[in-house]
Write a protein that holds these residues in place. Structure first.
Motif, mmCIF file in Angstrom:
data_model
loop_
_atom_site.group_PDB
_atom_site.id
_atom_site.type_symbol
_atom_site.label_atom_id
_atom_site.label_comp_id
_atom_site.label_asym_id
_atom_site.label_seq_id
_atom_site.Cartn_x
_atom_site.Cartn_y
_atom_site.Cartn_z
ATOM 1 N N UNK A 186 0.816 -1.211 0.000
ATOM 2 C CA UNK A 186 0.000 0.000 0.000
ATOM 3 C C UNK A 186 0.850 1.263 0.000
ATOM 4 N N UNK A 187 1.941 1.260 0.763
ATOM 5 C CA UNK A 187 2.780 2.460 0.828
ATOM 6 C C UNK A 187 3.448 2.744 -0.520
ATOM 7 N N UNK A 188 3.881 1.710 -1.197
ATOM 8 C CA UNK A 188 4.504 1.905 -2.505
ATOM 9 C C UNK A 188 3.480 2.415 -3.506
ATOM 10 N N UNK A 189 2.290 1.837 -3.500
ATOM 11 C CA UNK A 189 1.238 2.299 -4.405
ATOM 12 C C UNK A 189 0.899 3.759 -4.131
ATOM 13 N N UNK A 190 0.889 4.120 -2.875
ATOM 14 C CA UNK A 190 0.594 5.511 -2.527
ATOM 15 C C UNK A 190 1.659 6.454 -3.090
ATOM 16 N N UNK A 191 2.917 6.108 -2.868
ATOM 17 C CA UNK A 191 4.011 6.959 -3.341
ATOM 18 C C UNK A 191 3.991 7.067 -4.863
ATOM 19 N N UNK A 192 3.834 5.931 -5.531
ATOM 20 C CA UNK A 192 3.851 5.935 -6.993
ATOM 21 C C UNK A 192 2.666 6.709 -7.558
ATOM 22 N N UNK A 211 0.989 9.141 -6.135
ATOM 23 C CA UNK A 211 1.199 10.568 -5.888
ATOM 24 C C UNK A 211 2.224 11.158 -6.848
ATOM 25 N N UNK A 212 3.317 10.422 -7.064
ATOM 26 C CA UNK A 212 4.401 10.955 -7.893
ATOM 27 C C UNK A 212 4.062 10.988 -9.374
ATOM 28 N N UNK A 213 3.203 10.077 -9.810
ATOM 29 C CA UNK A 213 2.948 9.962 -11.246
ATOM 30 C C UNK A 213 1.507 10.304 -11.622
ATOM 31 N N UNK A 214 0.553 9.504 -11.214
ATOM 32 C CA UNK A 214 -0.826 9.692 -11.678
ATOM 33 C C UNK A 214 -1.437 11.010 -11.209
ATOM 34 N N UNK A 250 0.315 13.700 -10.653
ATOM 35 C CA UNK A 250 1.182 14.784 -11.113
ATOM 36 C C UNK A 250 0.909 15.031 -12.595
ATOM 37 N N UNK A 251 0.365 16.195 -12.950
ATOM 38 C CA UNK A 251 -0.002 16.451 -14.354
ATOM 39 C C UNK A 251 1.166 16.338 -15.328
ATOM 40 N N UNK A 252 2.386 16.533 -14.841
ATOM 41 C CA UNK A 252 3.540 16.490 -15.744
ATOM 42 C C UNK A 252 4.032 15.073 -16.008
ATOM 43 N N UNK A 253 3.501 14.085 -15.280
ATOM 44 C CA UNK A 253 3.915 12.697 -15.470
ATOM 45 C C UNK A 253 2.768 11.874 -16.051
ATOM 46 N N UNK A 254 3.089 10.681 -16.498
ATOM 47 C CA UNK A 254 2.069 9.807 -17.077
ATOM 48 C C UNK A 254 1.354 9.019 -15.984
ATOM 49 N N UNK A 255 0.183 8.495 -16.318
ATOM 50 C CA UNK A 255 -0.607 7.709 -15.366
ATOM 51 C C UNK A 255 -0.110 6.257 -15.369
ATOM 52 N N UNK A 256 1.059 6.051 -14.796
ATOM 53 C CA UNK A 256 1.676 4.732 -14.880
ATOM 54 C C UNK A 256 0.941 3.701 -14.027
ATOM 55 N N UNK A 257 0.378 4.111 -12.901
ATOM 56 C CA UNK A 257 -0.332 3.151 -12.056
ATOM 57 C C UNK A 257 -1.636 2.728 -12.720
ATOM 58 N N UNK A 258 -2.331 3.666 -13.318
ATOM 59 C CA UNK A 258 -3.529 3.295 -14.070
ATOM 60 C C UNK A 258 -3.166 2.362 -15.219
ATOM 61 N N UNK A 259 -2.049 2.647 -15.880
ATOM 62 C CA UNK A 259 -1.597 1.767 -16.950
ATOM 63 C C UNK A 259 -1.251 0.384 -16.441
ATOM 64 N N UNK A 260 -0.674 0.309 -15.245
ATOM 65 C CA UNK A 260 -0.339 -0.983 -14.660
ATOM 66 C C UNK A 260 -1.606 -1.781 -14.354
ATOM 67 N N UNK A 287 -4.675 12.121 2.120
ATOM 68 C CA UNK A 287 -4.878 10.694 1.870
ATOM 69 C C UNK A 287 -6.256 10.432 1.293
ATOM 70 N N UNK A 288 -7.264 11.144 1.797
ATOM 71 C CA UNK A 288 -8.628 10.956 1.294
ATOM 72 C C UNK A 288 -8.724 11.334 -0.180
ATOM 73 N N UNK A 289 -8.111 12.441 -0.554
ATOM 74 C CA UNK A 289 -8.136 12.860 -1.956
ATOM 75 C C UNK A 289 -7.409 11.851 -2.839
ATOM 76 N N UNK A 290 -6.323 11.293 -2.316
ATOM 77 C CA UNK A 290 -5.604 10.272 -3.073
ATOM 78 C C UNK A 290 -6.487 9.045 -3.292
ATOM 79 N N UNK A 291 -7.215 8.633 -2.246
ATOM 80 C CA UNK A 291 -8.095 7.465 -2.371
ATOM 81 C C UNK A 291 -9.195 7.715 -3.400
#
Length: 664
Positions: free
Chosen positions: A368-374, A376-379, A381-391, A492-496
């Protein structure tokens, strides 16, 4: 201490006896050393007397196997008891280098044992020349074509342990905490996904506490003497893993697999070095990541060792460590690696290669912690790609592909068997006489199983983070809440909410397919646990559309719909009356184990009204849904099966609208 002195005197007598005929000089020196030893009282006094060490080095110089074995054994005892002065290290290493070149296996093994004892003692090399000299002896024995398997294996193990001891010393020299809290080894799977998630969360929380408590974010550019030695070794290992020659270690070449294995070990166990020391981070960013990107080949027809499955496994594990442990500082590199992993799942590669990649992706989803970090950092972040959604899409694509396979039924049966075996705590395996077709089906089933587990990991990640948001006060306890849905404002709520919005439809498509196609009790239970966890999380987050959709999907599985052929056979039976048809149709309603499990899941969601994580509206809604479904099952009467299905789906939206009208 008296025992040590007694043993040493006994060794000197054995040395004198062995050298009596052919090496009189060694015999005389040994007898002189015995007399000298009796006048010494401690290892410290021995360390300051060159005669004791000198006799054992003299015994080694004659290069007689028996004398060398005795001499090396005594050297080990002297070093272990700190009875050797640090100034003697150069002479000892020269002796070991010569013995490493001897052809006798026993001498070579004794040489490697002595090297390891040196690294474990106060004599551990503290300059570039001696360190390279000591490690080089191990590498030469490892790569010597005349070395036996026993010597090669011992040399590999000795080198690995020496590297670990060296980097432990680097941590101490740089005033960083020792230990392997950052170990990237994936936690072994248990019989429950909830247990897997809890264990991974606890492990990562410990990692975060360690990193934060040590202030590792305060990077520095200066290195101690040992820090520079570690950096030299790291650069040489990277060069060797790329197939080049190591200048500092004086090694022309070693197996790339071995060098990469050592690099992977360092990356996973010495995280603070790379997070705290800028020179180490630069080597990781510019050299190691470049090596991994180059080695991440998708061509399975490579003829050298880079095409071997074990080499690919090491590359993928190293890539996983970079993403898992260093994505916050290596954002671009991690994004590239994640995109490459996702892309591989869609390529026509050997099954073993796809399985390796899916194992890595599953590992991320279970933390869960890794998914949270990834996320936040990618999906987010408008400047990065949605890598978690792609995964998640890639995992869902693997699951959905099972319906198009020629061996779909056999594959799903194997998947159910794998889940059943896991629930019992045993390893699923094929029969010894299984055919090639069965092996292929099992491999395909393994890919589907990994993908399902990954999706369930995402589901439980959302549930875990939602609970965390409630515990942190970001989401007020909604129990008794009769007002309209409110916006989530906590981090955290907004991330969820963002995770749910981007993934719920993808997850629902895949899980509903498996729920519809599977009959095994264990897999159905795991899927329903995922349904329940995600639905409750959506209720807490006020995610209305995902909540209704998951409930609608559940309701579709509450009764066993007869096939069209069965319905026509009842209607078209000659001589049957309408009342008889209705009775027969009603009596044909049979609750399968799957129906019962689904109803129990709905009942569990119904009971969620007693939990602080459920709204009053949600509780009333679920109560009426569960009751209505049960009524449909027992009193279907003359309504068509299709009508029952439509009514169940419409009921969800109707109940929601009615509740909001009452509130208004």
């Amino acid at each position: 201490m008296a025992t040590f002195m007694t043993v040493l005197e006994s060794d000197l007598r054995a040395l004198s006896a062995e050298a009596r005929r052919r090496y009189p000089a060694v015999k005389d020196a040994a007898e002189h050393a015995i007399l000298k030893l009796r006048s010494l009282a401690s290892p410290n006094e021995i360390a300051h007397d060159e005669d004791i060490l000198g006799i054992f080095l003299m015994a080694c110089e004659v290069k007689n196997v028996k004398l060398s074995v005795i001499g090396l054994s005594c050297l080990q005892k002297l070093i272990s008891h700190e009875a050797v002065a640090p100034s003697a290290l150069n002479e000892i290493l020269s002796t070991l280098k010569e013995h490493g070149e001897m052809a006798d296996e026993s001498v070579q093994l004794k040489t490697l044992q002595t090297i390891l004892i040196i690294f474990q003692s106060h004599l551990q090399p503290d300059n570039e020349e001696n360190m390279a000299h000591a490690l080089g002896i191990c590498l030469r024995l490892l790569e010597n074509s005349r070395s036996s398997d026993s010597v090669r294996n011992t040399a590999a193990a000795t080198f690995r342990q020496a590297v670990a001891l060296m980097f432990d010393h680097v941590l101490r020299a740089e005033s960083l905490p020792s230990g392997t809290f950052g170990s990237g080894r994936y936690i072994s799977r248990t019989s429950s996904f909830a247990s897997d998630m809890n264990r991974n969360v606890n492990s990562l929380e410990f990692l975060e506490r360690e990193v934060i408590s040590e202030g590792s974010s305060l990077s520095r550019n200066t290195l101690s003497k040992f820090g520079k030695l570690g950096l030299c070794l790291l650069e040489d290992l990277t060069t060797l893993a790329a197939g080049g020659s190591a200048i500092w270690l004086h090694a022309n070449s070693i197996q790339r697999t071995f060098a990469l294995d050592i690099l992977e070990f360092i990356l996973s166990n010495y995280v603070l070095l790379f997070r705290t020391l800028l020179p180490y981070e630069q080597v990781l960013r510019h050299q190691i990541c470049s090596l991994l990107m180059t080695s991440f080949r998708i061509n399975s027809e490579l003829e050298d060792e880079a095409g071997e499955p074990y080499f690919h496994r090491l590359v993928l594990r190293s890539v996983a460590h970079v993403i898992r442990l260093y994505s916050s500082s290596l954002t671009t590199e991690s994004e590239v690696f994640l995109s490459m992993l996702v892309r591989v799942t869609a390529l026509d590669l050997p099954l073993w290669h796809r399985i390796l990649v899916l194992e890595i992706l599953r590992g991320f989803c279970m933390e869960a912690r890794i998914m949270r970090i990834l996320f936040q950092n990618f999906d987010m972040n408008p400047s990065n790609t949605n890598v978690i959604q792609g995964m998640v899409k890639a995992l869902a694509r693997v699951v959905l592909s099972v319906q198009y396979q020629e061996t779909s039924e056999e594959c799903l049966a194997a998947v159910a068997g794998m889940f059943s075996s896991k629930a019992k705590g045993i390893e699923w395996s094929l029969d010894n006489d299984a055919s090639n077709t069965a092996v292929l089906v099992a491999s395909e089933a393994h890919t589907v199983t990994l993908a399902i587990e990954g999706l369930l990991g995402v589901v439980f990640t959302v549930a875990t983070l939602t609970d965390e948001a409630v515990d942190d006060g970001e989401l007020e306890s909604p129990r008794g809440d009769t007002g309209p849905p409110t916006m989530c404002t906590g981090k955290t709520a907004m991330l969820c909410v963002a995770m749910v919005d981007s993934m719920w439809l993808i997850i629902l498509d895949a899980l509903s397919l498996i729920l519809a196609k599977s009959q095994g009790e264990a897999i159905i239970l795991e899927i329903l646990k995922g349904y329940q966890a995600f639905t409750q999380a959506c209720g807490v987050l006020r995610a209305v559309e995902p909540l209704n959709s998951f409930l609608a999907s559940l309701c579709k599985f509450t009764i066993n719909m007869p096939s069209e052929v069965e319905k026509k056979s009842v209607i078209l039976s000659p001589g049957s009356k309408r009342t008889d048809q209705l009775v027969e149709q009603r009596e044909s309603i049979v609750l399968t184990p799957k129906n019962v499990q689904v109803l129990e899941t709905l009942a569990a969601l119904d009971r969620a009204i007693h939990s602080p994580h459920a709204t009053t509206q949600m509780g009333l809604f679920l109560s009426e849904v569960t009751l209505e479904v049960r009524v449909m099952v027992v009193s279907s009467q003359a309504r068509s099966w299709r009508l029952i299905e439509i009514e169940m789906l419409q009921l969800l939206e109707t109940q929601r609208v009615n509740k909001y009208k009452q509130i208004g």
